[in-house]
Design a protein around this motif. Structure first.
Motif, PDB file in Angstrom:
ATOM      1  N   VAL A 296      22.422  40.670  65.113  1.00  0.00           N
ATOM      2  CA  VAL A 296      21.796  40.368  66.406  1.00  0.00           C
ATOM      3  C   VAL A 296      20.274  40.569  66.375  1.00  0.00           C
ATOM      4  O   VAL A 296      19.765  41.550  65.831  1.00  0.00           O
ATOM      5  N   HIS A 297      19.578  39.626  66.987  1.00  0.00           N
ATOM      6  CA  HIS A 297      18.120  39.569  66.913  1.00  0.00           C
ATOM      7  C   HIS A 297      17.442  40.749  67.571  1.00  0.00           C
ATOM      8  O   HIS A 297      17.978  41.358  68.491  1.00  0.00           O
ATOM      9  N   GLU A 298      16.237  41.006  67.093  1.00  0.00           N
ATOM     10  CA  GLU A 298      15.378  42.001  67.734  1.00  0.00           C
ATOM     11  C   GLU A 298      14.037  41.360  68.031  1.00  0.00           C
ATOM     12  O   GLU A 298      13.631  40.421  67.364  1.00  0.00           O
TER      13      GLU A 298
ATOM     14  N   ILE B 263      13.265  25.253  66.614  1.00  0.00           N
ATOM     15  CA  ILE B 263      13.881  25.129  65.297  1.00  0.00           C
ATOM     16  C   ILE B 263      15.359  25.444  65.331  1.00  0.00           C
ATOM     17  O   ILE B 263      16.111  25.005  64.462  1.00  0.00           O
ATOM     18  N   CYS B 264      15.785  26.207  66.301  1.00  0.00           N
ATOM     19  CA  CYS B 264      17.168  26.695  66.331  1.00  0.00           C
ATOM     20  C   CYS B 264      18.149  25.536  66.199  1.00  0.00           C
ATOM     21  O   CYS B 264      18.195  24.652  67.045  1.00  0.00           O
ATOM     22  N   ILE B 265      18.950  25.547  65.122  1.00  0.00           N
ATOM     23  CA  ILE B 265      19.827  24.402  64.900  1.00  0.00           C
ATOM     24  C   ILE B 265      21.049  24.431  65.785  1.00  0.00           C
ATOM     25  O   ILE B 265      21.721  23.438  65.941  1.00  0.00           O
ATOM     26  N   SER B 266      21.375  25.570  66.338  1.00  0.00           N
ATOM     27  CA  SER B 266      22.509  25.558  67.269  1.00  0.00           C
ATOM     28  C   SER B 266      22.030  25.456  68.702  1.00  0.00           C
ATOM     29  O   SER B 266      22.826  25.562  69.622  1.00  0.00           O
ATOM     30  N   ASN B 267      20.756  25.293  68.856  1.00  0.00           N
ATOM     31  CA  ASN B 267      20.195  25.063  70.186  1.00  0.00           C
ATOM     32  C   ASN B 267      20.611  26.166  71.155  1.00  0.00           C
ATOM     33  O   ASN B 267      21.042  25.906  72.260  1.00  0.00           O
ATOM     34  N   CYS B 268      20.509  27.406  70.702  1.00  0.00           N
ATOM     35  CA  CYS B 268      21.027  28.480  71.543  1.00  0.00           C
ATOM     36  C   CYS B 268      19.924  29.365  72.100  1.00  0.00           C
ATOM     37  O   CYS B 268      20.189  30.331  72.799  1.00  0.00           O
ATOM     38  N   ILE B 269      18.654  29.043  71.804  1.00  0.00           N
ATOM     39  CA  ILE B 269      17.564  29.806  72.389  1.00  0.00           C
ATOM     40  C   ILE B 269      16.998  29.013  73.560  1.00  0.00           C
ATOM     41  O   ILE B 269      16.801  27.798  73.458  1.00  0.00           O
ATOM     42  N   ARG B 270      16.756  29.670  74.650  1.00  0.00           N
ATOM     43  CA  ARG B 270      16.056  28.994  75.741  1.00  0.00           C
ATOM     44  C   ARG B 270      15.041  29.975  76.313  1.00  0.00           C
ATOM     45  O   ARG B 270      15.345  31.146  76.509  1.00  0.00           O
TER      46      ARG B 270
ATOM     47  N   SER C 157      16.411  33.872  76.338  1.00  0.00           N
ATOM     48  CA  SER C 157      17.781  34.270  76.050  1.00  0.00           C
ATOM     49  C   SER C 157      18.289  33.593  74.789  1.00  0.00           C
ATOM     50  O   SER C 157      17.835  32.502  74.429  1.00  0.00           O
ATOM     51  N   ILE C 158      19.192  34.277  74.110  1.00  0.00           N
ATOM     52  CA  ILE C 158      19.881  33.669  72.972  1.00  0.00           C
ATOM     53  C   ILE C 158      21.362  33.709  73.294  1.00  0.00           C
ATOM     54  O   ILE C 158      21.887  34.739  73.732  1.00  0.00           O
ATOM     55  N   ASN C 159      22.019  32.597  73.115  1.00  0.00           N
ATOM     56  CA  ASN C 159      23.456  32.553  73.309  1.00  0.00           C
ATOM     57  C   ASN C 159      24.098  32.933  71.975  1.00  0.00           C
ATOM     58  O   ASN C 159      24.236  32.115  71.076  1.00  0.00           O
TER      59      ASN C 159
ATOM     60  N   ARG D 297      26.840  30.974  70.293  1.00  0.00           N
ATOM     61  CA  ARG D 297      26.555  29.745  69.546  1.00  0.00           C
ATOM     62  C   ARG D 297      25.751  30.013  68.293  1.00  0.00           C
ATOM     63  O   ARG D 297      25.760  29.198  67.373  1.00  0.00           O
ATOM     64  N   CYS D 298      25.037  31.124  68.285  1.00  0.00           N
ATOM     65  CA  CYS D 298      24.149  31.417  67.156  1.00  0.00           C
ATOM     66  C   CYS D 298      24.945  31.502  65.871  1.00  0.00           C
ATOM     67  O   CYS D 298      26.025  32.083  65.837  1.00  0.00           O
ATOM     68  N   ILE D 299      24.439  30.884  64.813  1.00  0.00           N
ATOM     69  CA  ILE D 299      25.116  30.966  63.524  1.00  0.00           C
ATOM     70  C   ILE D 299      24.387  31.928  62.593  1.00  0.00           C
ATOM     71  O   ILE D 299      24.653  31.983  61.412  1.00  0.00           O
ATOM     72  N   PHE D 300      23.442  32.662  63.124  1.00  0.00           N
ATOM     73  CA  PHE D 300      22.712  33.685  62.367  1.00  0.00           C
ATOM     74  C   PHE D 300      22.134  33.130  61.075  1.00  0.00           C
ATOM     75  O   PHE D 300      22.220  33.735  60.017  1.00  0.00           O
ATOM     76  N   CYS D 301      21.543  31.939  61.215  1.00  0.00           N
ATOM     77  CA  CYS D 301      20.969  31.280  60.046  1.00  0.00           C
ATOM     78  C   CYS D 301      19.623  31.889  59.689  1.00  0.00           C
ATOM     79  O   CYS D 301      19.174  31.790  58.559  1.00  0.00           O
ATOM     80  N   GLY D 302      18.970  32.499  60.657  1.00  0.00           N
ATOM     81  CA  GLY D 302      17.694  33.138  60.360  1.00  0.00           C
ATOM     82  C   GLY D 302      16.490  32.224  60.478  1.00  0.00           C
ATOM     83  O   GLY D 302      15.361  32.634  60.217  1.00  0.00           O
ATOM     84  N   TYR D 303      16.700  30.975  60.871  1.00  0.00           N
ATOM     85  CA  TYR D 303      15.560  30.074  60.981  1.00  0.00           C
ATOM     86  C   TYR D 303      14.538  30.571  61.996  1.00  0.00           C
ATOM     87  O   TYR D 303      13.331  30.447  61.804  1.00  0.00           O
ATOM     88  N   CYS D 304      15.046  31.101  63.112  1.00  0.00           N
ATOM     89  CA  CYS D 304      14.129  31.569  64.154  1.00  0.00           C
ATOM     90  C   CYS D 304      13.229  32.662  63.600  1.00  0.00           C
ATOM     91  O   CYS D 304      12.023  32.664  63.826  1.00  0.00           O
ATOM     92  N   ALA D 305      13.819  33.574  62.845  1.00  0.00           N
ATOM     93  CA  ALA D 305      13.025  34.662  62.277  1.00  0.00           C
ATOM     94  C   ALA D 305      12.045  34.112  61.254  1.00  0.00           C
ATOM     95  O   ALA D 305      10.914  34.580  61.137  1.00  0.00           O
TER      96      ALA D 305
ATOM     97  N   THR E  93      13.202  38.787  64.916  1.00  0.00           N
ATOM     98  CA  THR E  93      13.760  39.072  63.594  1.00  0.00           C
ATOM     99  C   THR E  93      15.241  39.295  63.812  1.00  0.00           C
ATOM    100  O   THR E  93      15.705  39.384  64.936  1.00  0.00           O
ATOM    101  N   HIS E  94      15.952  39.398  62.706  1.00  0.00           N
ATOM    102  CA  HIS E  94      17.336  39.840  62.843  1.00  0.00           C
ATOM    103  C   HIS E  94      17.348  41.349  62.799  1.00  0.00           C
ATOM    104  O   HIS E  94      16.412  41.979  62.298  1.00  0.00           O
ATOM    105  N   GLY E  95      18.441  41.934  63.280  1.00  0.00           N
ATOM    106  CA  GLY E  95      18.570  43.382  63.229  1.00  0.00           C
ATOM    107  C   GLY E  95      19.922  43.727  62.654  1.00  0.00           C
ATOM    108  O   GLY E  95      20.661  42.851  62.210  1.00  0.00           O
TER     109      GLY E  95
END
Ligand code: SF4
Ligand code: SF4
Ligand code: SF4
Ligand code: SF4
Ligand code: SF4
Ligand code: FES
Lengths: 749, 205
Positions: free
Chosen positions: B79-81, B102-109, B126-128, B131-139, B148-150
């Protein structure tokens, strides 16, 4: 005569007056530019458009150099590339690294070109400056981001005519500053924001709220005046789960221009929802209605639906704005022999002599004003402006202001017609009608005489393309018909093309589509459609009995001042019912409102039987308006009588003129968040004395049948005893002549 | 410096070795031989014996989740921090919207605005996680090392949609002032010797 030469070994041809860059673009050959904007004269400040010409030393600026026969132009070479890379590096010196927050990011020319030229290292440096952001009302200016391309200055001066900003030269310290003023005091068209290639000029209301890539663009048409400018609504969700909203308006600034009402007055959508039985009540109301009163803020399709309703139920249709225009136009065309007036905005732009009459054009129709500015600044056009009130906004373009008396339009048009028809092939009877005018009387009453016309003709001596612009003061004039007839003669026999300026976005459309009736005392129950009635169906009124979608929530077409049928699209969806749903009860509805588009032709043969989906909504690559289609003009039979001009009316005492302030037009603009909503009664110090009031007084403007409460404001730039009364916030019947005698009463507070 | 050298120091252990894996059988005869070999080799009993032996010794290595928890690796993507700046404690996120884009699951708004300090400010975010696949692209895309991820991997939820808000992700201000904020070392983090690779802009004046 075409000039033949080659660009990158491709043989090309230039028209007279074209530059190398224009030719290259026409042929699809790419030359990078940073400061070029098609609708102004070249700024020539970036040097990125340099090209090489065989046997010419050094570089040539393609944006301001016309080609000569036989030259060989090269647009790419190692030297040119190095030059361009260095220019980009210089632009990047100390440029703040704030693309992350900058509004322009994603559509920024500096970003794009820095990447295009692979600037990944910097060899130049300069001492950075402290340059704080300037807040200029609707506009924010960040000098640190400004690349001094000068586009904003050119567009403000050459297209808008405000001439409100300039470059303060100071080497590396140069910035854009308001001209002769501490802060920016202009008409806030926002065109400088549009043309700014970087994030230096931004809209303060939009700032930091969304990124370019998140917004969906909806091509549409501005609804605030009859210029029907092309624009794009940019839409996005609000908040985490919120509804969609329009975030900003953009336009194809390369060729088209918007005024501030179009650019900043976009959030007029209807958010209210209807009560459960509102629709039933509306149907009942329509069933028992004697008449429907409606405004011209509707689409052609809605107008057709109303007409169909009339055909079905016999309900009378009342729209005084369109009816007066129709009467005027018919009188005009029965003298000119053509169905429509012939001039378009493009003709105004290309004119070198312009006469403006019967309108405060800068606020009545900014689109016409900008066309006049272009004519003046880019062709050196001479402009004669006949009006009782001098307009400060036109001071940069009008070369002759002729102050006429209010109410004397008929006399002025007669004198003008006499002047313009002399030495033409106008038939004998017409000539003799004008020869027999009681010139002395007309001149004395109107204050317009030989001297003015002589000066005008002297200015126009060398002019080739001439336009006469006539506006809404004339349509509601008691002698409108005679005025229209004389203007029609000018159109027919003189070298002037006439442009009539319809008041609202669809005044022309409604006048063609609907059979309109006159107001009558016998109408005991009136349904209002986008106008007030005993039962009000409206997108304009906050207290409507039934809400319908606003014009940014509807698809359909408008008929513009250019006699062009232009489409508009749904920027925001509307949940409730629209006119097409309401008339289902009468068996005239179709699946969609736009299914009526191809039936407009059944009402007037100038329309075409084209369906909505076939209509385009964009400007071509070289800037031609290819939206929708143009109405067909046609010959009509000539059949008119010139009436003798009796007494010209006199307007003495405290006279008011109904005209809106800059940035305001109607109930839509009145409810947007960003636009200023100043509704002062504005007058000169002389008016204040005559009315015995002071600046800041609360007054009542008594027009006999109605009383309007206003705050009075002395405006130094105004002269004379006519004050200006805004109408955007009140519903004033369009059949009132715009000058009115009034009693001004001070309200004790 | 070879091209791959800069990737060396990625805090992985040194004692990696390659497994010696037999080639796959190709002919039917070889396949048959492998089946016979595996069936009669008795490996099954070896396994059973190991289990039995450990059972008798009562030396069980199973982690007693949820009472016991293993420490999670510094590069684990859970889960992100949202981080803060060390010096001032200011939120690092500048609201550029790149993570959202960039979020490929389109879960950040997210939603941003112009704040009273004339800066871009994140309003809602918010991050859903459903839907997040924890790909790390956002970070990875974040220019500010803000998102970042946590190590928080316990995000079971009763609903498919499971939102986490900005405030939930943000390092508590006390933690950063007490130097307790931990930098993420995985996807999107800067390499440890980044400082040496920095070049200054020439400043001739
Ligand atoms: S103007 Fe362009 S290059 Fe400059 S910060 Fe804004 S987006 Fe970036
Ligand atoms: S908003 Fe329009 S009038 Fe004002 S400075 Fe910009 S271009 Fe000129
Ligand atoms: S404000 Fe924008 S358009 Fe004006 S000079 Fe600067 S960069 Fe050019
Ligand atoms: S980890 Fe990947 S899927 Fe999850 S929020 Fe970030 S970019 Fe989106
Ligand atoms: S990428 Fe980073 S700085 Fe940009 S909005 Fe996302 S978290 Fe904030
Ligand atoms: S485009 Fe020619 S100098 Fe900028």
């Amino acid at each position: 005569m075409m000039i033949r030469f080659t660009i990158d070994n491709i043989p090309v041809e230039a028209k007279k007056g074209e530059t190398i860059l224009e030719v290259a673009r026409r042929y699809g050959i790419y030359i990078p530019t940073m400061c070029y904007i098609s609708k102004t004269t070249p700024c020539a400040s970036c040097r990125l458009c340099s090209v090489e010409v065989k046997d010419v030393d050094g570089f040539v600026l393609s944006c301001n150099t016309p080609p000569t026969e036989g030259i060989e132009v090269t647009t790419e070479s190692a030297r040119l590339h190095e030059e361009r890379v260095n220019i980009m590096k210089l632009y990047d010196v100390n440029h703040p690294l704030e693309c992350g927050v900058c509004d322009k990011s994603g559509e920024c020319d500096l970003q794009n070109k820095t990447l295009e030229f692979d600037v990944d290292r910097q060899d130049f440096s300069a001492k950075d400056q402290f340059r704080p952001v300037k807040h200029w009302n609707l506009i924010d200016y960040d000098p640190a981001l400004c690349i001094l391309c000068e586009k904003c200055v050119h567009v403000c001066n050459e297209v808008i005519g405000d001439d409100a900003i300039e470059i303060m030269m100071g080497g590396y310290k140069s910035t854009i500053v308001p001209k002769n003023s501490e802060t920016l005091d202009c008409t806030f068209c926002g065109e400088c924001i549009a043309v700014c290639p970087v994030g230096a000029l931004v809209s303060s209301g939009f700032k930091y709220r969304a990124n370019a890539w998140e917004l969906s663009r909806i091509p549409a048409t501005c609804v605030h005046c009859s210029a029907a400018c092309p624009l794009e609504y940019e839409v996005r969700h609000t908040g985490l789960n919120g509804d969609k909203a329009i975030f900003r308006v953009k336009n194809n600034f390369e060729y088209a221009t918007l005024c501030g009402a179009g650019r900043f007055g976009y959030d007029f959508e209807v958010r209210e929802s209807n009560g459960e039985d509102a629709l039933t009540k509306a149907v009942d109301a329509l069933t028992k209605a004697d008449a429907i009163r409606f405004s011209s803020l509707i689409t052609n399709e809605e107008a057709l639906i109303l007409q169909r309703l009339k055909e079905k139920t016999g309900v009378r249709l009342i729209n005084e704005d369109a009816r007066l225009f129709k009467v005027f136009e018919e009188a005009f065309s029965s003298a000119s022999g053509k169905r429509f007036y012939t001039a378009e905005l493009e003709d105004v732009k290309n004119s070198d002599a312009i006469i403006v009459l019967g309108t405060q054009i800068a606020t009545d129709n900014p689109g016409v004003r900008y066309a006049m500015t272009v004519a003046s600044k880019q062709n050196g056009a001479k402009i004669s402006y006949f009006h009782p009130i001098e307009d400060d906004l036109l001071q940069n373009v009008v070369t002759q202001f002729v102050k006429m008396e209010a109410g004397t339009e008929e006399g002025v048009v007669a004198l003008l017609a006499k002047e313009l028809l002399a030495k033409t092939n106008a038939p004998e009877d017409i000539q003799s009608f004008f020869a027999d005018l009681d010139e002395g009387y007309l001149e004395a009453e109107s204050n317009v005489g030989e001297e003015e016309f002589k000066l005008m003709q002297r200015q126009f001596r060398r002019a080739k393309k001439k336009t006469l612009i006539a506006g809404a003061d004339l349509f509601a004039h008691p002698r409108a018909k005679n005025i229209a007839t004389m203007l029609g003669l000018i159109e027919k026999y003189s070298e002037y093309k006439v442009l009539l300026v319809p008041k609202e976005i669809n005044t022309l459309g409604v006048s063609l589509i609907c059979d309109l009736d006159e107001e009558s005392k016998n109408d005991s129950f009136i349904v209002g459609y986008n106008a007030r009635g005993d039962f009000t169906i409206s997108s304009l009124h906050a207290d409507a009995d039934l809400f319908v979608p606003a014009l940014n929530q509807q698809e359909g077409t408008f008929t513009s001042i250019d006699k062009r049928v232009v489409p508009t699209n749904v920027a925001l969806e509307y949940e409730g019912v629209c006119l097409n749903d309401i008339v289902k009860a009468f068996g005239i509805s179709k699946e969609y409102t736009v299914d009526f588009t191809d039936e407009l032709v059944q009402r007037d043969e100038s329309f075409e039987a084209l369906s909505f989906d076939t209509l385009e909504n964009f400007l071509s690559e070289v800037g031609e308006d290819v939206r929708g289609y143009k109405l067909k003009n046609r010959d009509v039979s000539v059949n008119f009588t010139l009436e003798d001009i009796e007494d010209l009316p006199e307007f003495n005492g405290t006279v008011v003129y109904h005209a809106d302030p800059v940035l305001q037009f109607n109930a839509y603009t009145a409810r947007t968040t960003e636009l200023p909503k100043e509704n002062f009664l504005r007058g000169s110090a002389q008016f204040a004395t005559a009315a015995k009031i002071k600046d800041g007084d609360k007054v009542v403007v008594d027009l006999g049948d109605i009383r309007i409460e206003r705050l009075f404001k002395i405006e130094e730039k105004l002269k004379g005893t006519v004050a200006i009364n805004p109408t955007f916030d009140i519903e004033l019947s369009p059949n009132r002549y715009r000058f009115e005698k009034s009693k001004i009463e001070r309200v004790q507070s | 410096m070879s091209n791959t050298e800069m990737f060396k120091d990625r805090n992985i252990s040194e004692d990696y070795f390659l497994l010696d894996i037999e080639d796959y059988p190709t002919t039917p005869w070889e396949k048959f031989k492998r089946v016979v070999k595996r069936s009669f080799k008795g490996e099954l009993f070896v396994g059973l014996w190991v289990v039995l032996r450990e059972m008798i010794k009562f030396d069980i290595h199973t982690i007693q989740y949820p009472e016991e928890k293993l420490p999670i690796g510094p590069r684990y993507r859970a889960v992100h921090e949202m981080k803060r700046l060390w010096e001032s404690g200011t939120e690092r996120c500048i609201g550029c919207g790149l993570c959202e884009k960039i979020c490929i699951s389109n879960c950040i708004r997210m939603e941003t605005r112009y704040d009273e300090n004339q800066r871009k400010e994140v309003g809602e975010y918010s991050i859903n996680l459903g839907r997040c696949i924890f790909c790390g692209y956002c970070a990875e895309v974040c220019p500010e090392l803000a998102i970042t991820h946590g190590g928080e991997y316990e995000n079971a939820s009763e609903q498919r949609e499971h939102f986490i808000l900005y405030e939930d992700m943000l390092t508590p201000i006390d933690d950063v002032l007490n130097k307790k904020q931990r930098e993420f070392q995985g996807f999107g983090a800067i390499t440890p010797h980044e400082d040496e690779r920095l070049k200054k802009t020439p400043l001739a004046y």
